[in-house]
Structure formats: structure tokens, C-alpha cells
Design an enzyme around this catalytic site. Structure first.
Site, PDB file in Angstrom:
ATOM      1  N   ASP A   1       0.875  -1.164   0.000  1.00 14.96           N
ATOM      2  CA  ASP A   1       0.000   0.000   0.000  1.00 14.96           C
ATOM      3  C   ASP A   1       0.918   1.222   0.000  1.00 14.96           C
ATOM      4  O   ASP A   1       2.109   1.116   0.297  1.00 14.96           O
ATOM      5  CB  ASP A   1      -0.890  -0.032   1.250  1.00 14.96           C
ATOM      6  CG  ASP A   1      -1.837   1.145   1.321  1.00 14.96           C
ATOM      7  OD1 ASP A   1      -2.388   1.549   0.282  1.00 14.96           O
ATOM      8  OD2 ASP A   1      -2.023   1.666   2.437  1.00 14.96           O
TER       9      ASP A   1
ATOM     10  N   ASP B   1      -0.017   5.051   1.143  1.00 15.43           N
ATOM     11  CA  ASP B   1      -0.167   5.963   2.278  1.00 15.43           C
ATOM     12  C   ASP B   1      -0.148   5.192   3.595  1.00 15.43           C
ATOM     13  O   ASP B   1      -0.920   4.259   3.793  1.00 15.43           O
ATOM     14  CB  ASP B   1      -1.467   6.753   2.151  1.00 15.43           C
ATOM     15  CG  ASP B   1      -1.512   7.597   0.882  1.00 15.43           C
ATOM     16  OD1 ASP B   1      -0.451   8.063   0.437  1.00 15.43           O
ATOM     17  OD2 ASP B   1      -2.609   7.787   0.332  1.00 15.43           O
TER      18      ASP B   1
END
Length: 183
Positions: free
Chosen positions: A7, A9
Site C-alpha cells: 500500500d 499511504d
């Protein structure tokens, strides 16, 4: 291992709580990420970022802004000899039913189409949210939770994975992990 899915953020860059990284100046690497990537890059055939960015559909920023953020992120990793193989981004709103937004597996399927040697059963997804863990499980990828243990999501996350680390560097230090001996 075959592929490391990450991922963005909260894993690679500092997450803006209650907001979005809308322009390159707002993108800040989490301390230790470059070191983690130096340790992880030789252990994986592919490293791929999968990120939901509904800020585009909300018209908070343009796709061109996200692409520039990703271009600069790629340059930073390449300069540190830890290149990314690909970045896939879902710009759609939650609930849009697009099929690419995590926890749906559209970005994993696109990665597999672009890199046919990807073996989901021999891959890892590192994320900080319930949707990241659901994405991994839905695709048959080993889910690894990184970050704070949020009370609202943590019970559901704990049902999907027993692998929990403080941050990407902590994960890298402990990889390859032993399911019976995690942090």
C-alpha cells in the site's frame, strides 16, 4: 518470495490524517522506508504498489498530480537502487463498484496481466488498513498488517492475519517471517 505488494499511504509515505497527499510537495517518506526497501528488494522478484486514491474522483486533485507524485517516488527508489516494478492506482470513489478499488482485486489482476510470472500464493501484501488485508485474502496473497492497531478495524484485521509489524522497516528486519514468531 515472488511479489511484494505495498500500500502507499501509511506504508511508504506519511499519511495525511483526514486528508490526501494531493501534490508532490506533500509526499513525505516514512523514516526507514529506503532502508527497508534496500533489504526487501533482493528478496522479491517484483515489488508493486497498489493504492486507492479516491481524491481524484472527489476532484480534490487531478490524476496528473497523482502520476507526478508516483513519478517522483519511483525516481527516489531508483536513485536508492530499489526500483519499483509497477504502481497501480484506483482513482474511483468507495462504493463505485469499479472492481479495481481495494478490497476488490482488480489491481492484483492487472499486475498479473502485466507480469504473468506473479504467483499470488507466493506473494505478500503489506498494508495498514482492513481493505488492504481483505484485498490480500481475496487475491490469495499473504496479508501483513503494518502500523498502529486501530481499535475500530483491528479486531477485523486480526481475523485476517496474525502478521503485525510497527512499520515497513520492522517488517523488513523480520522478513522472511515465521508465522509462529512474529512481532
Amino acid at each position: 518470495m515472488n511479489t511484494l505488494f505495498l500500500d502507499r499511504d501509511g506504508i511508504i509515505n506519511v499519511q495525511i490524517v483526514g486528508g490526501y497527499v494531493r501534490k508532490p510537495e506533500e509526499f513525505e517518506l516514512i523514516p526507514g522506508v529506503l532502508t527497508a526497501m534496500q533489504w526487501l528488494r533482493p528478496k522479491f522478484r517484483h515489488i508493486i504498489v497498489v493504492t486507492n486514491q479516491q481524491c481524484v474522483a472527489k476532484r480534490i486533485c487531478k490524476m496528473a498530480d497523482i502520476e507526478e507524485i508516483h513519478r517522483q517516488m519511483r525516481v527516489t527508489f531508483e536513485e536508492n537502487l530499489t526500483p519499483l516494478d509497477a504502481i497501480y492506482c484506483c482513482p474511483h470513489l468507495a462504493g463505485a463498484g469499479c472492481g479495481c478499488r481495494k478490497p476488490d482485486i482488480g489491481m492484483a489482476l492487472q499486475a498479473k496481466a502485466d507480469f504473468p510470472d506473479i504467483d499470488f500464493a507466493d506473494s505478500v501484501m503489506v498494508g495498514d488498513s482492513l481493505s488492504d488485508m481483505q484485498f490480500a485474502v481475496n487475491a490469495g496473497i499473504t496479508p501483513v498488517h503494518v502500523g498502529a492497531k486501530h481499535p475500530g478495524e483491528y479486531e477485523e484485521i486480526a481475523k485476517l492475519t496474525s502478521l503485525h509489524y510497527r512499520n515497513l522497516l520492522d517488517f523488513a528486519k523480520n522478513y522472511p517471517f515465521n508465522v509462529d514468531n512474529q512481532s
